[in-house]
Design a protein around this motif. Structure first.
Motif: not given
Length: 192
Positions: A1-6, A131-133
């Motif tokens: 899972m890619a990191p979210r912006i937060i 969020s990931e993008k």
């Protein structure tokens, strides 16, 4: 899972706090300068990255987002002015530590509010994929923005983007001649 912006923003915040501690705790002037360069590099890129990628999302996705983005840009402006003063100081200057401490005091309040209020609101307004993008875009944007503070540059797109594209190559070239901490796992701007 890619990191979210937060997650991406919080990772930067922890790095900035770590570099701040290293500036203050380094035993030699040479090491202080190396960490000063690292701190400046990370904070300058982080600030412009937020202004280009995150704050437009506040404006687009949140009720009252324009006011929120404007407030955060104003807080960044103060930090950029302090960083501009600090980035070229010598550790022997009696104002060296008071300047970075004042900068970090202002920045700490901004970080706390951003992490506890602003970013959670944005996350609630985004899908996981959005969020990931956004986190990916934030990371990529930081590669192309100035690595020194330029508080007189505009802080809103599209003008900020244009000025950043003009000043970034000059900053990046100068980075080749600055000294950096040599720690494994640390980003080294002179090799980027």
């Amino acid at each position: 899972m890619a990191p979210r912006i937060i997650d991406a923003i919080k990772t930067d915040h922890r790095a900035i706090e770590n570099f701040y501690s290293k500036v203050l705790s380094s035993p030699t002037e040479k090491e202080k300068v190396q960490w000063q360069n690292q701190f400046t590099w990370e904070l300058a890129r982080h600030s412009v990255g937020e202004e280009l990628v995150v704050y437009p999302q506040f404006e687009a996705k949140l009720p009252g987002g324009q006011a929120l983005a404007d407030k955060d840009r104003n807080e960044h402006q103060l930090v950029k002015e302090q960083l501009k003063k600090f980035q070229n100081m010598k550790p022997s200057d009696p104002q060296f530590e008071p300047t970075i401490k004042a900068l970090m005091k202002d920045l700490s309040g901004h970080i706390q509010e951003e992490e506890s209020k602003d970013l959670p609101k944005l996350e609630d307004a985004l899908t996981t994929e959005e969020s990931e993008k956004l986190a990916t875009s934030f990371g990529r944007t930081k590669m192309f923005v100035p690595s020194r503070s330029h508080p007189s540059a505009p802080n809103k797109p599209p003008f900020e983007t244009a000025i950043g594209l003009l000043t970034a190559p000059i900053d990046h070239l100068a980075d080749l001649f600055r000294t950096w901490p040599h720690t494994s796992g640390m980003p080294n701007p002179s090799t980027k």
